[in-house]
Design an enzyme around this catalytic site. Structure first.
Site, PDB file in Angstrom:
ATOM      1  N   ASN A 292       0.863  -1.187   0.000  1.00  0.00           N
ATOM      2  CA  ASN A 292       0.000   0.000   0.000  1.00  0.00           C
ATOM      3  C   ASN A 292       0.898   1.236   0.000  1.00  0.00           C
ATOM      4  OD1 ASN A 292       0.566   0.851   2.864  1.00  0.00           O
ATOM      5  ND2 ASN A 292      -0.151  -1.237   3.200  1.00  0.00           N
TER       6      ASN A 292
ATOM      7  N   ASP B  20      -4.035  -6.769   4.733  1.00  0.00           N
ATOM      8  CA  ASP B  20      -4.984  -7.700   5.348  1.00  0.00           C
ATOM      9  C   ASP B  20      -4.885  -9.093   4.729  1.00  0.00           C
ATOM     10  OD1 ASP B  20      -6.049  -6.030   7.263  1.00  0.00           O
ATOM     11  OD2 ASP B  20      -7.449  -5.106   5.852  1.00  0.00           O
TER      12      ASP B  20
ATOM     13  N   LYS C 121      10.038 -16.274 -11.026  1.00  0.00           N
ATOM     14  CA  LYS C 121       9.183 -15.205 -11.554  1.00  0.00           C
ATOM     15  C   LYS C 121       7.990 -15.784 -12.336  1.00  0.00           C
ATOM     16  CE  LYS C 121       9.401 -11.289 -14.651  1.00  0.00           C
ATOM     17  NZ  LYS C 121      10.160 -10.652 -15.709  1.00  0.00           N
TER      18      LYS C 121
ATOM     19  N   PHE D 197      -5.030   2.953  14.557  1.00  0.00           N
ATOM     20  CA  PHE D 197      -5.219   3.943  13.495  1.00  0.00           C
ATOM     21  C   PHE D 197      -6.203   3.356  12.504  1.00  0.00           C
ATOM     22  CE2 PHE D 197      -2.028   7.147  14.390  1.00  0.00           C
ATOM     23  CZ  PHE D 197      -1.365   6.505  15.428  1.00  0.00           C
TER      24      PHE D 197
ATOM     25  N   LYS E 139     -13.980  -0.079  15.380  1.00  0.00           N
ATOM     26  CA  LYS E 139     -12.664  -0.728  15.567  1.00  0.00           C
ATOM     27  C   LYS E 139     -12.132  -0.520  16.988  1.00  0.00           C
ATOM     28  CE  LYS E 139     -11.648  -0.516  10.675  1.00  0.00           C
ATOM     29  NZ  LYS E 139     -10.883   0.067   9.579  1.00  0.00           N
TER      30      LYS E 139
ATOM     31  N   LYS F 172     -11.294  -4.035  18.694  1.00  0.00           N
ATOM     32  CA  LYS F 172      -9.887  -4.375  18.962  1.00  0.00           C
ATOM     33  C   LYS F 172      -9.497  -4.076  20.419  1.00  0.00           C
ATOM     34  CE  LYS F 172      -8.777  -3.593  14.094  1.00  0.00           C
ATOM     35  NZ  LYS F 172      -7.765  -4.213  13.246  1.00  0.00           N
TER      36      LYS F 172
HETATM   37  N1  CTP Z   1      -4.080  -3.783  11.942  1.00  0.00           N
HETATM   38  C1  CTP Z   1      -3.424  -4.871  12.466  1.00  0.00           C
HETATM   39  N2  CTP Z   1      -3.379  -6.039  11.773  1.00  0.00           N
HETATM   40  C2  CTP Z   1      -3.995  -6.157  10.581  1.00  0.00           C
HETATM   41  C3  CTP Z   1      -4.695  -5.049  10.040  1.00  0.00           C
HETATM   42  C4  CTP Z   1      -4.716  -3.878  10.757  1.00  0.00           C
HETATM   43  O1  CTP Z   1      -2.862  -4.764  13.561  1.00  0.00           O
HETATM   44  N3  CTP Z   1      -3.954  -7.293   9.916  1.00  0.00           N
HETATM   45  C5  CTP Z   1      -4.117  -2.539  12.734  1.00  0.00           C
HETATM   46  C6  CTP Z   1      -3.645  -1.311  11.968  1.00  0.00           C
HETATM   47  O2  CTP Z   1      -2.250  -1.081  12.160  1.00  0.00           O
HETATM   48  C7  CTP Z   1      -4.472  -0.205  12.586  1.00  0.00           C
HETATM   49  C8  CTP Z   1      -5.776  -0.889  12.988  1.00  0.00           C
HETATM   50  O3  CTP Z   1      -5.453  -2.278  13.060  1.00  0.00           O
HETATM   51  O4  CTP Z   1      -3.910   0.330  13.760  1.00  0.00           O
HETATM   52  C9  CTP Z   1      -6.920  -0.688  12.030  1.00  0.00           C
HETATM   53  O5  CTP Z   1      -6.463  -1.033  10.718  1.00  0.00           O
HETATM   54  P1  CTP Z   1      -7.490  -1.037   9.494  1.00  0.00           P
HETATM   55  O6  CTP Z   1      -6.775  -1.519   8.273  1.00  0.00           O
HETATM   56  O7  CTP Z   1      -8.186   0.277   9.442  1.00  0.00           O
HETATM   57  O8  CTP Z   1      -8.577  -2.076  10.000  1.00  0.00           O
HETATM   58  P2  CTP Z   1      -8.870  -3.550   9.661  1.00  0.00           P
HETATM   59  O9  CTP Z   1      -9.088  -4.255  10.957  1.00  0.00           O
HETATM   60  O10 CTP Z   1      -7.846  -4.121   8.741  1.00  0.00           O
HETATM   61  O11 CTP Z   1     -10.270  -3.434   8.933  1.00  0.00           O
HETATM   62  P3  CTP Z   1     -10.628  -3.012   7.415  1.00  0.00           P
HETATM   63  O12 CTP Z   1      -9.320  -3.019   6.624  1.00  0.00           O
HETATM   64  O13 CTP Z   1     -11.576  -4.047   6.963  1.00  0.00           O
HETATM   65  O14 CTP Z   1     -11.244  -1.650   7.476  1.00  0.00           O
END
Ligand code: CTP
Length: 403
Positions: A215, A284, A294, A328, A342, A346
């Protein structure tokens, strides 16, 4: 140049810059210029040896102030007392083995060495010299004496030295010196005694040896947070994925690539920390398997099976105890609803939500954020530089969760 400090931090700060006769003296003109441009009053005091390397004129031009050299020059009769008393910090850069030795043993044979004896607790030394000189036990012993007396030292960087040798002894880069000055001058220091673990940057999930899923996170927000927490007095560990910015100076750094490596590193430091700030942008999903060679271009659509990565923050949230967890979330819409969801899902104390787009979110120096916390506070901020957002986050953390 990226320096991790709030935009207006140096406004009105009074910095006395001692310049001694190391070859790196020329670099310090840029430092003086940066600090003066950011609104600091910078007064320079040079040694006679420093004058052999860089004259007074560049310093006078960039600071707009008189440059001092001798105790007995016109109008400097009490300068050795007035200058240190009138400034918030005395930075000596570069600090030669000579000035370090003189300060450690109370030798005051010119203006700079004399004024260093007046306010030693305001002194920050940035040594720079040849590696053999740096390693000489007498220099190390002098530094130890000074440190025990409360003088702060910026460790020199390693690399190619002006003399052509390799090793420790380089004056850190200007942006790193700026951060050291920021940390030395920052009040309050309400995070003193706290251990803060910060994650930053983007994870990479390799598909084959030449491709990965990732990303656009630059890591700027996390690096600014790490530097800010250090300036507030915390001991900081930074775990970073891919960064497109320089990591902040003076902070223990662990580099990782994938979400699984990040998870391992976070779990390894979780017991150590009092506060976790999870600003890394974690993938994710990862490819179900890694192709060791490759993947070649074909004419058929390529279907790439992905498997979910663990939710690291969700996992440590279950073991939270009395640690403070800061999450975040970057969203394109329903920012506040997602942040509230969240925060609970969490088991977080605070979540910093930001809007992606309109100069906010990934790959920009600014962010539009909201802080939502488990005590029911919801604070909206205007579009701010990420370095300023970092200060707001730490202020909120300290006033709502650590006081
Ligand atoms: N985070 C994490 N582990 C993951 C994904 C996210 O610890 N696999 C943490 C990120 O660093 C951030 C928080 O969780 O502090 C929220 O991340 P975000 O990507 O917004 O949330 P997700 O739980 O991945 O939900 P979604 O992408 O479906 O919105």
């Amino acid at each position: 140049m990226i320096a991790y400090h709030p935009s207006s931090f140096f406004q009105g700060k009074r910095i006395l810059l001692g310049v001694t006769g190391g070859i790196a003296a020329y670099k310090v003109v840029s430092l003086a210029r940066y600090l003066a441009e950011k609104g600091a009053l910078v007064t320079v005091c040079m040694t006679r040896h420093a004058l052999q390397i860089v004259g007074k004129a560049p310093f006078e031009a960039v600071t707009g102030q008189r440059v001092y050299v001798d105790s007995f020059e016109e109008g400097a009769s009490l300068a050795h007392i007035v200058l240190p008393r009138n400034h918030d910090l005395i930075l000596v850069a570069p600090a030669t083995a000579n000035i370090i030795g003189k300060m450690a043993h109370g030798i005051a044979d010119d203006l700079l060495s004399t004024l260093l004896l007046v306010e030693p607790r305001k002194v920050l030394l940035a040594p720079a010299m040849n590696v053999s000189m740096w390693r000489n036990p007498v220099v190390q012993e002098n530094l130890r004496i000074l440190q025990e007396r409360g003088v702060r030292i910026v460790p020199p960087a390693s690399g190619r030295l002006a003399c052509g040798e390799e090793g420790e002894g380089r004056l850190p880069e200007v942006e790193e010196l700026v951060e050291e000055v920021f940390c030395a001058l920052h009040v309050p220091r309400s995070l003193a005694g706290k251990r803060v673990l910060v994650t930053a940057g983007a994870t990479r999930e390799w598909i084959d040896p030449v491709r990965f899923l990732s990303n656009p996170s630059t890591g700027l927000m996390g690096c600014a947070l790490a530097s800010t927490c250090r300036a507030w007095g915390a001991e900081v560990r930074l775990i970073s994925g891919a960064l497109s910015v320089r990591p902040p100076s003076g902070i223990e750094l662990t580099r990782v690539e994938s979400a699984l490596e990040l998870r391992e590193a976070v779990l390894a430091s979780f017991d150590w920390c009092d506060v976790l700030m999870m600003s890394a942008a974690v993938s994710d999903f990862r490819p179900a398997s890694f192709a060791p060679t490759k993947i070649k271009r074909g004419h058929e659509p390529l279907v790439l099976p992905l498997v979910p990565n663990p939710d690291i923050l969700g996992e440590v949230g279950k073991e939270k105890g009395n640690k403070v967890l800061v999450g975040f979330c970057a969203e394109t819409d329903h920012v506040l609803e997602e942040a509230r969801r969240k925060l609970v899902a969490k088991n977080l104390d605070m979540i910093v939500a930001n809007l992606v787009g309109q100069k906010s979110g990934f790959a920009t120096s600014t962010n539009r954020v909201w802080i939502v916390d488990r005590k029911g506070n919801e604070v909206a901020f205007p579009l701010l530089e990420k370095v300023d957002v970092a200060e707001k986050i730490v202020e909120h953390l300290v006033s709502h969760f650590l006081s």
